[in-house]
Design an enzyme around this catalytic site. Structure first.
Site, PDB file in Angstrom:
ATOM      1  N   ASP A  13       0.920  -0.945   0.352  1.00 57.99           N
ATOM      2  CA  ASP A  13       0.103  -0.085  -0.058  1.00 57.99           C
ATOM      3  C   ASP A  13       0.901   1.184   0.251  1.00 57.99           C
ATOM      4  O   ASP A  13       0.348   2.158   0.212  1.00 57.99           O
ATOM      5  CB  ASP A  13      -0.910  -0.371   0.995  1.00 57.99           C
ATOM      6  CG  ASP A  13      -1.618  -0.638   1.529  1.00 57.99           C
ATOM      7  OD1 ASP A  13      -2.585  -1.487   0.376  1.00 57.99           O
ATOM      8  OD2 ASP A  13      -1.966  -1.561   2.538  1.00 57.99           O
ATOM      9  N   LYS A  16       1.913   1.833  -5.503  1.00 61.33           N
ATOM     10  CA  LYS A  16       3.151   1.832  -6.364  1.00 61.33           C
ATOM     11  C   LYS A  16       2.187   1.626  -7.314  1.00 61.33           C
ATOM     12  O   LYS A  16       2.951   2.130  -8.331  1.00 61.33           O
ATOM     13  CB  LYS A  16       2.832  -0.138  -5.888  1.00 61.33           C
ATOM     14  CG  LYS A  16       4.013  -0.451  -5.153  1.00 61.33           C
ATOM     15  CD  LYS A  16       4.084  -1.912  -4.922  1.00 61.33           C
ATOM     16  CE  LYS A  16       3.357  -2.560  -4.469  1.00 61.33           C
ATOM     17  NZ  LYS A  16       2.767  -2.036  -3.250  1.00 61.33           N
ATOM     18  N   GLY A  40      -4.664  -4.499  -4.585  1.00 64.51           N
ATOM     19  CA  GLY A  40      -4.906  -3.206  -5.116  1.00 64.51           C
ATOM     20  C   GLY A  40      -4.581  -2.184  -4.902  1.00 64.51           C
ATOM     21  O   GLY A  40      -4.193  -1.975  -4.320  1.00 64.51           O
ATOM     22  N   HIS A  41      -4.111  -1.860  -6.699  1.00 65.09           N
ATOM     23  CA  HIS A  41      -3.676  -0.572  -6.574  1.00 65.09           C
ATOM     24  C   HIS A  41      -4.613   0.123  -7.354  1.00 65.09           C
ATOM     25  O   HIS A  41      -5.569  -0.025  -7.957  1.00 65.09           O
ATOM     26  CB  HIS A  41      -3.333  -0.965  -7.940  1.00 65.09           C
ATOM     27  CG  HIS A  41      -1.485  -1.745  -7.292  1.00 65.09           C
ATOM     28  ND1 HIS A  41      -1.168  -2.780  -8.586  1.00 65.09           N
ATOM     29  CD2 HIS A  41      -1.014  -2.011  -6.348  1.00 65.09           C
ATOM     30  CE1 HIS A  41       0.182  -3.398  -8.108  1.00 65.09           C
ATOM     31  NE2 HIS A  41      -0.009  -3.321  -6.747  1.00 65.09           N
ATOM     32  N   GLN A 224       1.961  -6.224  -2.390  1.00 67.43           N
ATOM     33  CA  GLN A 224       2.021  -5.873  -1.727  1.00 67.43           C
ATOM     34  C   GLN A 224       3.463  -5.352  -1.043  1.00 67.43           C
ATOM     35  O   GLN A 224       3.975  -4.779  -2.440  1.00 67.43           O
ATOM     36  CB  GLN A 224       2.653  -7.548  -0.896  1.00 67.43           C
ATOM     37  CG  GLN A 224       1.012  -8.096  -0.647  1.00 67.43           C
ATOM     38  CD  GLN A 224       0.807  -9.026  -2.322  1.00 67.43           C
ATOM     39  OE1 GLN A 224       1.208  -9.579  -2.871  1.00 67.43           O
ATOM     40  NE2 GLN A 224      -0.676  -8.428  -2.488  1.00 67.43           N
ATOM     41  N   THR A 239       2.754 -12.537   3.562  1.00 67.18           N
ATOM     42  CA  THR A 239       1.875 -12.868   2.399  1.00 67.18           C
ATOM     43  C   THR A 239       2.661 -14.923   1.796  1.00 67.18           C
ATOM     44  O   THR A 239       4.179 -14.763   2.612  1.00 67.18           O
ATOM     45  CB  THR A 239       1.237 -12.022   1.259  1.00 67.18           C
ATOM     46  OG1 THR A 239       0.543 -12.725   0.206  1.00 67.18           O
ATOM     47  CG2 THR A 239       3.004 -11.698   0.176  1.00 67.18           C
ATOM     48  N   TYR A 412       2.913  13.184  -4.010  1.00 67.76           N
ATOM     49  CA  TYR A 412       2.263  14.466  -3.300  1.00 67.76           C
ATOM     50  C   TYR A 412       0.634  15.134  -2.992  1.00 67.76           C
ATOM     51  O   TYR A 412       0.250  15.332  -3.514  1.00 67.76           O
ATOM     52  CB  TYR A 412       2.700  15.818  -2.990  1.00 67.76           C
ATOM     53  CG  TYR A 412       2.758  16.796  -4.610  1.00 67.76           C
ATOM     54  CD1 TYR A 412       3.845  16.028  -5.526  1.00 67.76           C
ATOM     55  CD2 TYR A 412       1.535  16.789  -5.621  1.00 67.76           C
ATOM     56  CE1 TYR A 412       3.347  16.504  -7.035  1.00 67.76           C
ATOM     57  CE2 TYR A 412       1.866  18.031  -5.825  1.00 67.76           C
ATOM     58  CZ  TYR A 412       2.834  17.696  -7.200  1.00 67.76           C
ATOM     59  OH  TYR A 412       2.713  18.204  -8.508  1.00 67.76           O
TER      60      TYR A 412
HETATM   61  P1  IMP Z   1      -2.835 -12.909   2.195  1.00 71.62           P
HETATM   62  O1  IMP Z   1      -1.500 -12.291   1.195  1.00 71.62           O
HETATM   63  O2  IMP Z   1      -4.351 -12.503   2.015  1.00 71.62           O
HETATM   64  O3  IMP Z   1      -2.063 -14.161   3.234  1.00 71.62           O
HETATM   65  O4  IMP Z   1      -2.949 -11.681   3.792  1.00 71.62           O
HETATM   66  C1  IMP Z   1      -1.595 -11.942   4.623  1.00 71.62           C
HETATM   67  C2  IMP Z   1      -0.584 -10.438   4.732  1.00 71.62           C
HETATM   68  O5  IMP Z   1      -0.429 -10.187   4.068  1.00 71.62           O
HETATM   69  C3  IMP Z   1      -1.671  -9.825   5.272  1.00 71.62           C
HETATM   70  O6  IMP Z   1      -1.240  -9.641   6.779  1.00 71.62           O
HETATM   71  C4  IMP Z   1      -2.239  -8.624   4.894  1.00 71.62           C
HETATM   72  O7  IMP Z   1      -3.100  -7.897   5.079  1.00 71.62           O
HETATM   73  C5  IMP Z   1      -1.563  -8.949   3.897  1.00 71.62           C
HETATM   74  N1  IMP Z   1      -1.710  -8.498   2.454  1.00 71.62           N
HETATM   75  C6  IMP Z   1      -2.011  -9.380   1.347  1.00 71.62           C
HETATM   76  N2  IMP Z   1      -1.885  -8.634   0.012  1.00 71.62           N
HETATM   77  C7  IMP Z   1      -1.357  -6.780   0.894  1.00 71.62           C
HETATM   78  C8  IMP Z   1      -1.193  -6.032  -0.284  1.00 71.62           C
HETATM   79  O8  IMP Z   1      -1.656  -5.498  -1.175  1.00 71.62           O
HETATM   80  N3  IMP Z   1      -1.527  -4.291   1.121  1.00 71.62           N
HETATM   81  C9  IMP Z   1      -1.377  -4.849   1.917  1.00 71.62           C
HETATM   82  N4  IMP Z   1      -1.244  -5.669   2.899  1.00 71.62           N
HETATM   83  C10 IMP Z   1      -1.533  -7.463   1.823  1.00 71.62           C
END
Ligand code: IMP
Length: 423
Positions: A13, A16, A40-41, A224, A239, A412
């Site tokens: 987050d 990117k 989620g971009h 991520q 993840t 910004y």
């Molecule tokens: P998973 O990828 O759904 O298995 O989640 C594992 C961990 O990665 C959790 O703490 C999620 O909140 C975090 N996570 C997965 N995808 C994102 C992302 O796109 N942004 C921020 N955190 C993520």
């Protein structure tokens, strides 16, 4: 510069999507190499917001080919919905614009059920997105995974699902007591979705190799961030993929002359969504203020993001792990509205001062050591004119000196245009 990678330097987050989208304007191929629709971009162009989960950010550009590499885990239903949403927003996604590796892994209903059931039953939750990411990578590593190419042969698909279900069935029935579709029902559902996706599917490895040989510009789009990497992140709160430098190599293919620039995207403060250690997390009202001004809600799950002060030991580590050659510092507009600025320059850990994190350290036991800086209050208008206050300059200097990588990009605001290139 022919080939660049954009990697999150924190826990995801970082913004990117915006940076990728900017570079995609002059890039021939944008490639996703890991993760799935847990990402989620958010991209805002001319005030119009688009959230992409699985489809690479290049899709918004007509001249750009978007590739979903073999290291990605694909939920066919989520992908179909994303295609529909894009069509609804007037973005036509033809098979000439989007290619999906036939070797990418499929997120089945079983993987999603398992992810959700485990999280629900666990006393030590990871805080996953519930999209079935972890169980799908488990199946891949266990050599029981369903691949995209399996979707096109109904009988083969059902027999693979039957095999895949054998162990999971015990968990669904006896441990978690959740209902699940039969292999035949799941095969039918996936086979129907496969028919929709088939035109986009092919050999993306050679597509990318040939593009490289032809001198095309390639952008590897990370999802991520380094601290969520399965091997380098804050395990087990990570993840299940390689979000860092290794990801493009294992999840898509990198060809000569290799990746020439690795841009680490760094939020001016730090956020984390889900459970896990977070040394510089802010628990006072300033944290709430950053969360509110920064609209820090997960783009995929809508969960509130935890907020913290900039963390240089973690950033040094991320820069080293991901071979970063440049930093893009984002959300400066948010931090400029906060009347206090603290930067963690080192940790106290096991009785010693540590200024560099390492895999496996007990992140819960570190005590951040802070330096207080004069807060900056640069406005979007002044930044748009390239004017940087001495206070903001001091923050950037501290980061560059500590990490040894130049901050080449400042962002910004949410719009594609709200970016300054310093070199
Ligand atoms: P998973 O990828 O759904 O298995 O989640 C594992 C961990 O990665 C959790 O703490 C999620 O909140 C975090 N996570 C997965 N995808 C994102 C992302 O796109 N942004 C921020 N955190 C993520």
């Amino acid at each position: 510069m022919r080939s660049i990678a954009i990697i999150g330097a924190q826990w995801g987050d970082e913004g990117k999507g915006k940076i990728t989208d900017y570079f995609a304007q002059t890039t021939d191929c944008v490639v996703r190499f890991q993760g799935g629709n847990n990402a989620g971009h958010t991209i805002i162009v001319g005030g119009v917001k688009t959230v992409l989960h699985l489809i690479p950010s290049g899709i918004l550009h007509n001249n750009c080919l978007s590739i979903i590499g073999h290291g990605v885990v694909v939920d066919p239903e989520a992908l179909q919905k994303e295609l529909e949403n894009l069509a609804g927003a007037g973005v036509a996604v033809t098979s000439a614009k989007l290619r999906i590796s036939e070797n990418a892994s499929v997120i089945t209903t079983y993987c999603k059920l398992l992810d959700i059931a485990r999280e629900g039953a666990s006393s030590k939750k990871i805080g996953t997105t519930g999209r079935g990411i972890g169980p799908t990578y488990e199946d891949k590593v266990a050599r029981k995974g369903i691949k995209i190419r399996d979707l096109f042969d109904r009988d083969r698909l059902e027999s693979k699902l039957q095999e895949n279900l054998r162990e999971k069935e015990m968990l669904f029935r006896h441990l978690y007591q959740v209902a699940y579709p039969s292999a035949s029902e799941e095969a039918q559902r996936l086979w129907n979705l496969g028919k929709i996706l088939q035109p986009y599917v092919g050999d993306t490895f050679n597509l990318l190799r040939n593009a490289s040989l032809a001198g095309k510009k390639i952008l590897y789009e990370g999802a991520q961030g380094v601290l969520l990497d399965i091997d380098y992140g804050t395990y087990p709160y990570v993840t299940s993929s390689n979000t860092s430098f290794g990801g493009p190599y294992t999840g898509a293919g990198v060809f000569a002359p290799g990746i020439e620039e690795v841009i680490g995207v760094v939020k001016a403060y730090v956020t984390r969504v889900g459970e896990g250690p977070f040394p510089t997390e802010i628990f006072d009202p300033i944290g709430d203020k950053i969360q509110t001004i920064g609209k820090e809600f997960g783009a995929t799950t809508g969960r509130k993001r935890r907020c913290g002060w900039p963390d240089l030991p973690l950033l040094r580590y991320a820069a080293s792990v991901a071979h970063l050659t440049a930093l893009a510092l984002t959300k400066l507009d948010v931090l400029s509205q906060v009347e206090e600025l603290k930067v963690c320059y080192a940790y106290e850990y096991q009785g010693q001062q540590v200024d560099f994190a390492y895999p496996g350290m007990d992140w819960y036991q570190v005590r951040p050591l802070y330096r207080t800086l004069e807060p900056f209050s640069d406005t979007a208008q002044s930044l748009a004119q390239g004017i940087i206050s001495p206070q903001l300059m001091a923050y950037i200097d501290l980061m560059e000196t500590a990490v040894g990588v130049k901050v080449k990009i400042l962002a910004y605001g949410a719009d594609r245009q709200e970016i300054i290139f310093r070199s």
